[in-house]
Motif scaffolding. Sequence first.
Motif, PDB file in Angstrom:
ATOM      1  N   LEU A 195      53.305  50.974   5.121  1.00  0.00           N
ATOM      2  CA  LEU A 195      54.676  50.951   5.100  1.00  0.00           C
ATOM      3  C   LEU A 195      54.787  49.173   5.132  1.00  0.00           C
ATOM      4  O   LEU A 195      53.850  48.558   5.790  1.00  0.00           O
ATOM      5  N   LYS A 224      58.077  49.430   9.454  1.00  0.00           N
ATOM      6  CA  LYS A 224      57.672  49.871  10.829  1.00  0.00           C
ATOM      7  C   LYS A 224      58.550  49.327  11.810  1.00  0.00           C
ATOM      8  O   LYS A 224      58.637  50.112  12.942  1.00  0.00           O
ATOM      9  N   LYS A 225      59.060  48.315  11.827  1.00  0.00           N
ATOM     10  CA  LYS A 225      59.755  47.750  12.979  1.00  0.00           C
ATOM     11  C   LYS A 225      60.975  48.577  13.027  1.00  0.00           C
ATOM     12  O   LYS A 225      61.207  48.841  14.355  1.00  0.00           O
ATOM     13  N   LEU A 233      56.356  48.041  23.362  1.00  0.00           N
ATOM     14  CA  LEU A 233      55.326  48.711  22.405  1.00  0.00           C
ATOM     15  C   LEU A 233      54.015  48.337  23.020  1.00  0.00           C
ATOM     16  O   LEU A 233      53.678  47.187  23.386  1.00  0.00           O
ATOM     17  N   GLN A 283      49.971  50.238  18.221  1.00  0.00           N
ATOM     18  CA  GLN A 283      50.641  50.922  17.263  1.00  0.00           C
ATOM     19  C   GLN A 283      49.553  51.103  16.028  1.00  0.00           C
ATOM     20  O   GLN A 283      48.690  50.179  15.823  1.00  0.00           O
ATOM     21  N   SER A 323      47.705  46.224   5.446  1.00  0.00           N
ATOM     22  CA  SER A 323      47.979  47.579   4.896  1.00  0.00           C
ATOM     23  C   SER A 323      47.637  47.602   3.660  1.00  0.00           C
ATOM     24  O   SER A 323      47.545  46.638   2.708  1.00  0.00           O
ATOM     25  N   MET A 337      52.268  42.816  17.638  1.00  0.00           N
ATOM     26  CA  MET A 337      52.703  44.046  18.365  1.00  0.00           C
ATOM     27  C   MET A 337      53.884  43.604  19.051  1.00  0.00           C
ATOM     28  O   MET A 337      54.957  44.646  18.872  1.00  0.00           O
ATOM     29  N   ASP A 340      56.256  46.008   6.852  1.00  0.00           N
ATOM     30  CA  ASP A 340      56.576  45.458   8.311  1.00  0.00           C
ATOM     31  C   ASP A 340      58.107  45.626   8.771  1.00  0.00           C
ATOM     32  O   ASP A 340      58.072  46.121   9.791  1.00  0.00           O
TER      33      ASP A 340
END
Lengths: 189, 1125
Positions: A22, A27-28, A13, A16, B118, B82, A24
Amino acid sequence: MQFMLLFSRQGKLRLQKWYVPLSDKEKKKITRELVQTVLARKPKMCSFLEWRDLKIVYKRYASLYFCCAIEDQDNELITLEIIHRYVELLDKYFGSVCELDIIFNFEKAYFILDEFLLGGEAQETSKKNVLKAIEQADLLQEGHTDVGQVILLRCVCDSRRSVSAHSRKFDLIIIHSFSVVTRLLGKRS
Amino acid sequence: MSDVVEKTLTALPGLFDSQTGAAKITNRLKQLIKSITELTSKHEEENLMKQELSAMKEQVSSPNTTMKQMREIMVRAMYCEMLGYDASFTYIHAIKLAQQGSVLEKRVGYLAVSLFLSEGHELLLLLVNTVLRDLQSTNLIEACMALTVVAQVFPKDMIPAVLPLVEDKLSHPKEIIRRKAVLALYKFYLIAPNQVQHIHAKFRKALCDKDPGVMTSSLHIYLQLIRESPDGYKDLTGSFVAILKQVVGGKLPMDFNYHNVPAPWLQIQLLRILSLLGREDQSTSELMYEVLDESLRRAEMNHNITYAILYECVKAVYTIHPKAELLEKAARCIGNFVLSPKINLKYLGLKALTYVVQHDAKLALQHQMTIIECLDHSDFTIKRETLELLFRITNAQNVTVIVEKMLDFLRGCNDEHTIIHLVGKVAELAEKFAPDNSWFIQTMSDVFSIGGDLLQQDVPNNFLRLLAEGSESKEEDDELRLYAVDSYLTVLKGDAAHLPQRFLQVMNWVLGEYSHLQECVDQREVIRLLTKLLDQRSVSSETRVWILSALTKISEGQTDLILDLSESLSSSQDTVLRQQAQELRHLSQDSQLHEWALPRGAPWDSIEVDSSLSFLDGFVSEALAAGAAPYKPPHQRQEELCEERALNLEPYSFSLPVSLSSCSITDRQSPTMLSVSSGISGNSTELSQKAGSSTVILEGVKRVWGKDGYLPQKETAASAPPVDEPSVAVQSSGQQEAAERTEPQPEPPTQNQDKQQLASSLFVGLGAQNSISLLGKSEAPPPRFRKKPRPHESSSSSGTSERSSVSSSRSSHSTTDSLLYGSLLEEEPATSISGVNHTPKSTTANGLGQNKHMEGDRRTNTSQILGSDMVIVRPNTIQDKYPSSVSSDLTALLPPDLKDLPHSDVISLTSDPSLSLASCRVFRDEALLLVIFICNCTETVIKDVAVQLTCEELQTASLRGNVVDCLEGRSTSVCHYALLMDDPHTNVSFTGTVSYQTQPGHTNTLSFSGTLSTADFIRPLVVTTEEYGKLWLSLSHDVKQNLKLLTAAGDPLRTTLNALKDALQLHVVDIIGSEGIVACRLLSGAPCLLHCRVNGAALAMWLRSPHPALPDCILYHCQRALAEH
């Protein structure tokens, strides 16, 4: 747009950006699944993919995959062009961009993305305006504002005259300011 | 001076070093990235990251770390996140960096915040003050950063804090700020539409902005608004068309060109808006024909971007009111797409076709060969889209071929979502167009075996319901059932162990219910088969329950086989199985009981279930008398649990309401009587459910035996691979028939001829037949399986006793309906002076009589009110012709018992030469009464006046007077509607029609409409301060906002609260110093508590309610009420 992912051919990645909240974990999971699915597709296949209840639009530039998730009623082709415009912006900013630029300066890539897309919608489609906004912020990053820098220089010179002692510190400040101003001027021209 | 220069030169290297200090630090990131790429195994990477993270942890917690270093750490943290490693310890530092850093550190800090946190992350609360400060900053960059972060991560409850500042930015001199502000507001609109309602006028200003970028951004908001209610924005059509014309004509600055196409994003956005505006609206559509034509013509360049615009154009042309010339051009465009060698365009072409064939199925015919090719395309995406297209053009003639294609695709597909999606479609097609029984059963078998246990529950449920309810003709039904029994027996005789559980369940139900139809099969054989299945290891316990209940149904007279079985199962671990085994044994021994409990072949509707369980009343009342606790339905228990939790957590609740903005609420505690309520840790249900005495109990009792309680709901996890045996086996019996019908056998088309043949079978029924149908033949053949009309589409239910659960859920539906209106509808039909009044009565639930519902006393009240009847007024009372002028007199026509209740002014609704309508809202405690006055303006008698009122958002019930046989000249009749609001909406509109006859056989209709606001449905909630305090803690959803404070006269708080009280019927509970508490409720439903506090020149309002949307609605009306004051 729901999210945008940049990943390499090896599945690493690189960037992103999520426009929907969402967890974590989710997302993963999404990232893992999508990277697998997209990498498995052959080069001649079409750039769109129905995935869960979303549409995935992806495009490969050199070793990097750009991948966007949109809703069903969105226009796939224009999303493809959004990706392209983003690549153009990166290219203009870094000067013929390559994957390494994005790896080492990923925060810059984020800044550009934030000027181009906001909250998942195209914010500014004029290439010039986006780059102008980025440049302005970058200038700040180097000094303060250019005008401010000149004023500062002036003040320092003035004060130096009045200060009797030759302070090395003052000299340093002057030179620092000089160098910034010359660089700014160079950039302008 | 030379001295200085010299020094400068010597100092230069060191200076550059410090200048590039940041670069030096970022070297650490580079180092990290490099070392990670050099690693070979995942394990090494993990170790390295562990080290890195712990180093970072140390660094961030050290007090010596400068902001500059912090910025670098933040970039590294982003990198770690990331890669998928948790760096959550840096989140708080990201916020700090945004707060304290200089501009350049702030930038990184904000970026980190927007990436890490978020929407809804609790740390975001700490960001509010920083954002507020930066929004007010004169530095352009800072303001930009703040707006960017606001548009990305701000949650609903933090919006009020920044809203005024963001709003101000709409008139900022810099376009970049205006643009970002518009997008931030767009985001706010998506999250909390009610909060930005008051700035719609400013959106219009943004639309007219001189900067194209700002204008483009405002279109996002308009697209959303128009999608929700196109009617409100028809007046803007002209402007949108004008903008599009300018854009297409190249009037925008060159900057906005993209590959020589002027502002494509803007064009697409406008085309979308126009298509929404023009849908089903001829006059609006006419405004845009010209510009659409222009767009189609201009977009000739061969580039992706022009195709993107064309695609949107085509969609618009087919969405708005059709114009033949444009349709023709659009169809040609689609051709370009479909025939394009570029695969992306081909895909879009198919997508466009899928959209278009709904309007014009013939278009698919033109491209049939391409479609066939796409069907065998190597790309999964293209194939799937083609199937989607075929699904749309399916009819009775081509269904077999298309379904075959879909099933083929499914067999080779392993994507869960695709399977679920497509299998549902196959089932839908099979049910709609099945040519014969054998095909239908076989296709459904395929559906069940392919769909497996991923299948949505409603597919098997619909199938079983179709079998069970049947059509009009009994013979046909039995034929279908018999076929199903035959084919399932064949399947079960093979290897059934690996079939999906759902399929087994379906088969068992069918065999249990209908195997007696098949006379040539020995029941013992069936029992043996099922028993064998029961022994299979792979069969889940849920399926076992289905098998047992099937056995129970067919076991009659076969005691010898059953006894062993039930014996062995009575020691099963599973309690449900054990219970069923017991039942099975009893029933098989007592054939009379069996006959009574499970009558064979009884018609479906004749089974009556006493869903009120009235036979248990005696038992319940005895238990109650003996001191048993009254039954509480699960949701109530849940609520109590929440309340208790709220009370238990109370010490912590101090810290929860954090002050939101610098100028808002500063006290950190619940508003009222916290100390009192903390002392009384009671059961506050009594408060919220005021009259929840013994009457609620019976309502609850029903639910125990509802579908959730009785039936096993366990989800089976095991999924078996799809099998071919069943279909093959079934095919053998029905092949002859099938072969006759589907002449072109669907074979893999290898040669062109095959393709042609396939085409003819796929597209049959689209061409020639279609043209005939234009001449007047009915288009769609009647569906083979017509479902019987049902009063309610009862929600799908699973389990053994499908039969009882369906009917019980059905009747519980009607029971709840009538419970809601119970007090209102159980009135005697009103008889009017002019004749019998046909008030349509809703069915009164049978069980209701015993239910002394909480409305018992209210009912008597109502009947008194309604005892007086429709009022007919003699001509001399009303002389005026027009309702607007009569309106004041009409109040006098309110029935005497309603006159004393609070009511609104009478407003005129509509009128025509013979009738005029006016309405008045009467605020009753349990409902809003809408009183409609129907005035006959003529001298002659008007007959058969019937009023019909509809409103989607409200529950409406006609009380009386909506049908009048005869309305004499110059007289007025009054009709009542009771309205209830379940879900709060800020405004709702109702529409209605009046039909009447001036001459016999000549019916006129007059339609009317009106708007009601939440305020009409709000009633004061009278509570004491202590009760308020308790209730406050038990409520979950809260909203805070600052409102205008009325400072005209005297005590500002009191004045403001009184103004609100007058406008909204609130109950002011108490005013203590600078705080006031107010309570109201939504009719008899959810309460809403308001806590107001004077804060400088503003009123800090804090609302709480159990209903998520109610505070927003009330807040909106408060705002309006104060603005109007």
